[in-house]
Design an enzyme around this catalytic site. Structure first.
Site, PDB file in Angstrom:
ATOM      1  N   ARG A 205       0.863  -1.514  -0.112  1.00  0.00           N
ATOM      2  CA  ARG A 205       0.028   0.135  -0.188  1.00  0.00           C
ATOM      3  C   ARG A 205       1.115   0.727  -0.003  1.00  0.00           C
ATOM      4  O   ARG A 205       1.508   2.857  -0.916  1.00  0.00           O
ATOM      5  CB  ARG A 205      -0.852  -0.169   1.133  1.00  0.00           C
ATOM      6  N   ASP A 206       1.413   1.255   1.458  1.00  0.00           N
ATOM      7  CA  ASP A 206       2.459   2.944   0.896  1.00  0.00           C
ATOM      8  C   ASP A 206       3.894   3.169   0.053  1.00  0.00           C
ATOM      9  O   ASP A 206       3.582   4.153  -0.141  1.00  0.00           O
ATOM     10  CB  ASP A 206       2.822   2.627   2.694  1.00  0.00           C
TER      11      ASP A 206
ATOM     12  N   HIS B 233       5.427   3.768  12.899  1.00  0.00           N
ATOM     13  CA  HIS B 233       5.710   4.457  11.276  1.00  0.00           C
ATOM     14  C   HIS B 233       6.883   5.101  10.636  1.00  0.00           C
ATOM     15  O   HIS B 233       6.765   6.621  10.897  1.00  0.00           O
ATOM     16  CB  HIS B 233       4.423   4.502  10.983  1.00  0.00           C
TER      17      HIS B 233
ATOM     18  N   HIS C  99      10.056   6.834   8.685  1.00  0.00           N
ATOM     19  CA  HIS C  99      10.757   7.049   8.079  1.00  0.00           C
ATOM     20  C   HIS C  99      12.428   6.893   7.392  1.00  0.00           C
ATOM     21  O   HIS C  99      12.533   7.629   9.055  1.00  0.00           O
ATOM     22  CB  HIS C  99      10.430   8.081   6.610  1.00  0.00           C
TER      23      HIS C  99
ATOM     24  N   CYS D 178       9.753   8.844  -0.754  1.00  0.00           N
ATOM     25  CA  CYS D 178       9.211   9.885  -0.065  1.00  0.00           C
ATOM     26  C   CYS D 178       8.711  10.855  -1.428  1.00  0.00           C
ATOM     27  O   CYS D 178       9.642  11.722  -1.828  1.00  0.00           O
ATOM     28  CB  CYS D 178      10.680  10.391   1.124  1.00  0.00           C
TER      29      CYS D 178
ATOM     30  N   ASN E  28       9.861   5.143   4.218  1.00  0.00           N
ATOM     31  CA  ASN E  28       9.220   3.829   4.641  1.00  0.00           C
ATOM     32  C   ASN E  28      11.292   2.931   4.627  1.00  0.00           C
ATOM     33  O   ASN E  28      11.884   2.564   3.797  1.00  0.00           O
ATOM     34  CB  ASN E  28       8.450   3.128   4.259  1.00  0.00           C
TER      35      ASN E  28
END
Ligand code: MG
Length: 306
Positions: free
Chosen positions: A10-11, A202, A204, A235, A244
């Site tokens: 997804r992300d 979460h 990064h 990003c 991520n």
């Protein structure tokens, strides 16, 4: 035991220019489940024209291989999204908002107050359907538009999200600017009022600090971390930079430390290699590139190395 929540399908894919056919997404999801990931975010039930990379989330969620102990999740921005998630037989949904006003408006077209009001209807409806509900809170470590974010404001929003029935809060360092000291301060603040078991991080890796921040989180009792296979996604606020944290980077560090994650590293590298082939670019995950570099045939690798 530390658990990794896989956000790559997804992300990760959402921020890659490649558009994968459903079959390829299913291959990637199957490879991740095979590697031992127990929670995998497979898409987003937003309007298909908003994020073309995730347009077929309904089909992906319906066809993702069901395995004992593996739960698939997807983002739901509204009531229609929730209905689609239920129809697709998904086990977990996630709502999302930001701790900073400007990012929330740009990302969701709503003020923070409007988002909270909106989720006040969606979250109880999702709970009524028996779904596990995660809430993402972005920009907790910093906002690309406003800079510093007050952790007190982030905590206030989090408490509201818990009140409406969210089972888990994923706190996001959306632009990857966090440092370990800041992470400690933010978590001290949160852990005064929320149990560690309810929080996920979460993080990064834009500035290369994600693993250090994870370690601080672990030391403070956090046991759930969001990662993306191969570091897929990049990003959106700094094109070309890492986004991520790569799943293999955290999983391999933890394995080296003797911390149990339930992940098979060899299979995870295979999943990372597949992800790289599918998106058609070299992914930023360091452990992945180290493994693929050792594997590459041909060129001599000896020489001056310090
Ligand atoms: Mg992310």
């Amino acid at each position: 035991m530390i658990s990794l929540y896989e956000v790559g399908p997804r992300d990760g894919l959402q921020n890659e220019s490649a558009r994968l056919p459903v079959e390829d997404k299913l291959r990637l999801i199957a490879a991740l489940a095979e590697a031992g990931l127990k929670r995998i975010e497979v898409g987003s039930f937003v309007r298909p024209d908003w994020i073309p990379q995730l347009a077929e989330t309904d089909e992906v969620a319906r066809r993702a291989p069901r395995r004992p102990g593996v739960r698939y999740a997807a983002l739901v921005p509204n009531r229609q999204g929730l209905d689609r998630a239920v129809a697709a037989g998904i086990g977990e949904v996630a709502v999302f908002m930001s701790a900073s006003e400007t990012h929330n408006r740009k990302n969701t077209n709503k003020s923070i107050a409007q988002s909270l009001e909106h989720f006040g209807e969606i979250v109880p409806a999702a709970k009524k359907q028996g779904l596990f509900v995660r809430a993402y809170l972005s920009t907790v470590w910093g906002c690309p538009y406003e800079g510093k974010v007050d952790p007190r404001r982030a905590l206030e929003i989090s408490l509201r999200l818990r009140e409406m029935g969210c089972d888990e809060l994923s706190l996001g360092d959306t632009i990857g600017v966090g440092n370990p000291l800041q992470t400690r301060k933010i978590l001290e603040h949160f852990l005064g009022q929320l149990p560690a078991a309810m929080l996920a991080l979460h993080l990064h890796d834009t500035h290369g600090t994600a693993l250090a921040n994870c370690l601080v989180g672990m030391e403070m009792g956090i046991s759930m971390f969001d990662t993306s296979v191969g570091g897929m996604g990049g990003c959106p606020y700094a094109p070309g930079a890492a986004g991520n944290l790569a799943t293999e980077d955290l999983a391999s560090m933890l394995a080296d430390m003797g911390v149990e994650t339930g992940i098979d590293l060899d299979k995870l590298i295979e999943a990372g290699w597949l992800a790289q082939q599918l998106v058609g670019r070299k992914l930023p995950g360091r452990r992945l590139q180290a493994a693929l570099g050792r594997r590459a045939p041909g060129e001599a690798r000896e020489g001056a190395s310090t």
